[in-house]
Design an enzyme around this catalytic site. Structure first.
Site: not given
Length: 286
Positions: A32, A150, A182, A206
């Site tokens: 996505y 992702k 993260e 990411l």
């Protein structure tokens, strides 16, 4: 009622349907992207389109369409739903082969599922969190090893946000082998003196589109940047901290595991970076 996009059709959201055999539903086999809209224009669209292609490639999933067609769909949804400020969610899955199986279906006989929908968020760039800052807790990073893709595998990040909510905080930073990877849905940074520190790119995090833009703008503004791991203890002793994402832009962090940073108020560097990012992104929006 929103108009959404499903496999080539623009439909009222109440009429949109996806097969129960879709592999995103059964296997989390999908990717996505979320693109922000400010002033009716798309922010960093090309970056999101390129990352989508990379995610699809890493999963050996065929791309359902090219960049121009994807842009046309985004713009049409903005128009149909009269989005001034908000978000566009895009999801591509490996499709519904007709029955459940661990083995990937033949891409020659199974079409990908493509879904897009909008979220209207008036005043998206004027979030109170940007002025007040957010409080975070640290949690163990228990996600799978390919965080650079992702995917729609978002259960643990959702659990992390719930852990933060239960602790009276706003979000969580994940920690692996003693270092911050993260945030649950954002990249993490600290500021020491005049230096911005953030974890280097790898499969551990990411590859944030906003991250790339913010670091580019920081370097252009003659700010020092170090891409390396940092610990929660180092973060608690920093002058400032902040996060970046497509919807949060640059948002300051004012507390980490109960320890206040900068007297509990947002620092000047994060505020300056947010201003630069929004100004430059609006100029380049399409």
């Amino acid at each position: 009622m929103r108009t959404v996009y499903v496999n080539g059709e623009y439909l009222p959201e109440t009429e949109a349907k996806v097969s129960i055999f879709d592999r995103a539903f059964l296997m989390a086999d999908g990717v996505y992207e979320v693109t922000s809209v400010l002033g009716g224009k798309l922010i960093d669209f090309d970056g999101h389109a390129k990352r989508l292609d990379r995610s699809l490639s890493e999963l050996d999933m065929p791309s359902p369409m090219g960049r121009d067609e994807l842009l046309e769909i985004h713009r049409e949804l903005v128009r149909l739903n009269e989005i001034e400020d908000g978000l566009i969610y895009l999801q591509v899955t490996r499709g519904a082969p007709g029955d459940r199986d661990f083995v990937f279906p033949d891409p020659e006989t199974t079409e990908p599922t493509v879904v897009l929908f909008t979220q209207s968020k008036p005043g998206l760039a004027e979030s109170p969190a940007a002025k007040e800052g957010i409080r975070i807790i640290s949690i163990e990073d228990q996600r799978w090893g390919r965080r650079d893709i992702k995917t729609v595998q978002l259960l643990y990040p959702s659990m992390g946000k719930m852990m933060a909510k239960k602790a009276g905080a706003d979000d969580a930073w994940m920690v692996e082998d003693g270092a911050v990877t993260e945030g649950t849905s954002n990249n993490a940074y600290i500021v020491k003196g005049d230096t911005i520190v953030t974890r280097q790119l790898s499969t551990d995090i990411l590859h944030g589109i906003t991250r790339a833009a913010v670091l580019r703008f920081a370097r252009e503004a003659q700010m020092k940047v170090e891409e390396r791991p940092f610990t929660i203890e180092e973060a608690q002793g920093a002058d400032e901290a902040f996060i970046t994402s497509a919807s949060a832009f640059v948002t300051p962090v004012v507390e980490i595991d109960g320890v206040a940073l900068g007297g509990g108020t947002p620092g000047p560097l994060a505020a300056r970076l947010r201003e630069i990012y929004l100004d430059e992104s609006r100029k380049a929006a399409i």
